[in-house]
Design a protein around this motif. Structure first.
Motif, PDB file in Angstrom:
ATOM      1  N   ALA A  56      23.700 -92.155 -58.065  1.00  0.00           N
ATOM      2  CA  ALA A  56      23.014 -92.720 -56.899  1.00  0.00           C
ATOM      3  C   ALA A  56      24.049 -93.416 -56.036  1.00  0.00           C
ATOM      4  CB  ALA A  56      21.928 -93.713 -57.324  1.00  0.00           C
ATOM      5  N   ASN A  81      20.539 -89.279 -53.333  1.00  0.00           N
ATOM      6  CA  ASN A  81      19.420 -89.885 -54.064  1.00  0.00           C
ATOM      7  C   ASN A  81      18.177 -89.012 -54.105  1.00  0.00           C
ATOM      8  OD1 ASN A  81      21.173 -92.027 -54.244  1.00  0.00           O
ATOM      9  ND2 ASN A  81      20.144 -93.281 -52.717  1.00  0.00           N
ATOM     10  N   SER A 115      16.367 -94.454 -61.783  1.00  0.00           N
ATOM     11  CA  SER A 115      16.022 -94.849 -60.432  1.00  0.00           C
ATOM     12  C   SER A 115      16.312 -96.341 -60.292  1.00  0.00           C
ATOM     13  CB  SER A 115      14.555 -94.525 -60.153  1.00  0.00           C
ATOM     14  OG  SER A 115      14.222 -94.777 -58.806  1.00  0.00           O
ATOM     15  N   TYR A 146      17.355 -96.717 -48.477  1.00  0.00           N
ATOM     16  CA  TYR A 146      17.774 -96.473 -49.866  1.00  0.00           C
ATOM     17  C   TYR A 146      16.556 -96.311 -50.764  1.00  0.00           C
ATOM     18  CZ  TYR A 146      19.052 -97.815 -54.637  1.00  0.00           C
ATOM     19  OH  TYR A 146      19.174 -97.863 -56.008  1.00  0.00           O
ATOM     20  N   LYS A 156      15.269 -93.022 -52.930  1.00  0.00           N
ATOM     21  CA  LYS A 156      15.114 -93.057 -54.386  1.00  0.00           C
ATOM     22  C   LYS A 156      13.692 -92.677 -54.794  1.00  0.00           C
ATOM     23  CE  LYS A 156      17.611 -94.345 -57.207  1.00  0.00           C
ATOM     24  NZ  LYS A 156      18.483 -93.533 -58.096  1.00  0.00           N
TER      25      LYS A 156
END
Length: 327
Positions: free
Chosen positions: A83, A97, A120, A132, A136
């Motif tokens: 990530a 992601n 995650s 972000y 995710k």
């Protein structure tokens, strides 16, 4: 009679903070491990975490499906820890992601692996203004769509010897006379990286229910301000805390985003700091926490003193003096 060959685990992002902990746990149990990374030449340290030939760094980029497919070929278990927390060049939130997570899950499904674990982050389902978090959350959906029996773990802020947050704040406390405080009332539930790694290993080995999202937090819930005070205490430093409005913090973060090195903070991370990062009541009710793994979470007081002493004025010598004064 054929010689028994240990199962093969492919770990994307295995050379990092969490990955090295997971590797050690699985290596001790005899698994063969592929460490899939963009720069295998920088992952040589992972070889020392097991026996000779047990751990092999290989080249893979989650943005490139063909390289992901090569990395999972012949694997029994796949773990994705990759990530990014800020964007640079081709390293975009959506590319890594979301699409990267989808590539790993799709390749794992096509390779018919028995287990897929995806890491995650806690709070991505409620931090609606963070790009972000959005990426995710979309990545989680893509993983479950391609591999419905995957296990997804959402850890809170992690602490441990090589962590990002506590070490960075300790370094700033050593250099600055004033520490900016953004969203000081936001609550966090820091979790020890060793506990997260143990949960990942257990999930990979099929020791918890699959097709679920687990929320992973530590035993203490503290505000952002409380965490900074704790860091200052561990570092033996006394800079003043200066509350900074989120709007001002976002403006100050904008020029940092264009610098060539890792930014101290981005505007998107300012958004995240405004959202509580604690295990939800729903996860506790459904037993989707560390309790599902039978893991007793480790307290910060147990771990932080073992490495935060490096930010004290006299380093390890301050540490010795502090321990004597407590006797």
């Amino acid at each position: 009679m054929d010689r028994f060959e240990p199962q093969l685990v492919t770990i994307f992002g295995g050379a990092g903070f969490v990955g090295t902990q997971v590797i050690q746990l699985l290596a001790r149990q005899g698994y063969r491990i592929r460490v899939a990374t963009r720069r295998p030449d920088l992952a040589g340290h992972t070889k020392t975490l097991g026996t000779v030939g047990q751990i092999l760094p290989i080249q893979a980029n989650v943005r490139n499906l063909a390289s992901v497919q090569r990395a999972v070929k012949g694997a029994d278990i796949v773990i994705n820890l990759v990530a990014i927390g800020f964007e640079r060049g081709a390293q975009k939130f959506s590319a890594i992601n979301t699409e990267g997570a989808a590539n790993v899950a799709t390749a794992a499904r096509d390779a018919r692996v028995t287990s897929l674990v995806h890491m995650s982050a806690l709070g991505v389902d409620i931090a609606t203004n963070s790009l972000y978090a959005q990426s995710k959350l979309a990545g989680e959906a893509a993983v479950l769509a391609a591999f419905p029996q995957a296990v997804i773990l959402r850890p809170s802020l992690m602490f441990g010897r090589d962590d990002g947050f506590f070490n960075m704040m300790g370094g700033l406390a050593r250099m600055l006379p004033i520490m900016p405080l953004i969203s000081g009332a936001t609550r966090f539930q820091p979790v020890y990286v060793g506990d997260v790694a143990e949960a990942i290993a257990m999930a990979a080995l099929g020791q918890v229910k699959t097709g679920r999202i687990y929320e992973i937090g530590g035993p203490e819930i503290e505000t952002h301000k409380d965490l900074l005070i704790r860091i200052l205490r561990e570092a033996g430093r006394t800079p003043a805390l200066l509350p900074l409005p989120s709007a001002v913090a976002r403006l100050l973060a904008l020029p940092l985003a264009i610098l060539p090195f890792k930014p101290l903070i981005t505007a998107d991370q300012v958004e995240l700091l405004g959202t509580d990062n604690v295990v939800s009541e729903a996860a506790m009710r459904d037993k989707r926490t560390l309790a599902a793994f039978g893991i007793t979470p480790t307290a910060m007081d147990t771990i932080l003193p073992t490495y935060m002493w490096r930010f004290r004025k006299h380093g390890q010598f301050d540490r010795v003096e502090a321990s004597h004064s407590e006797i």
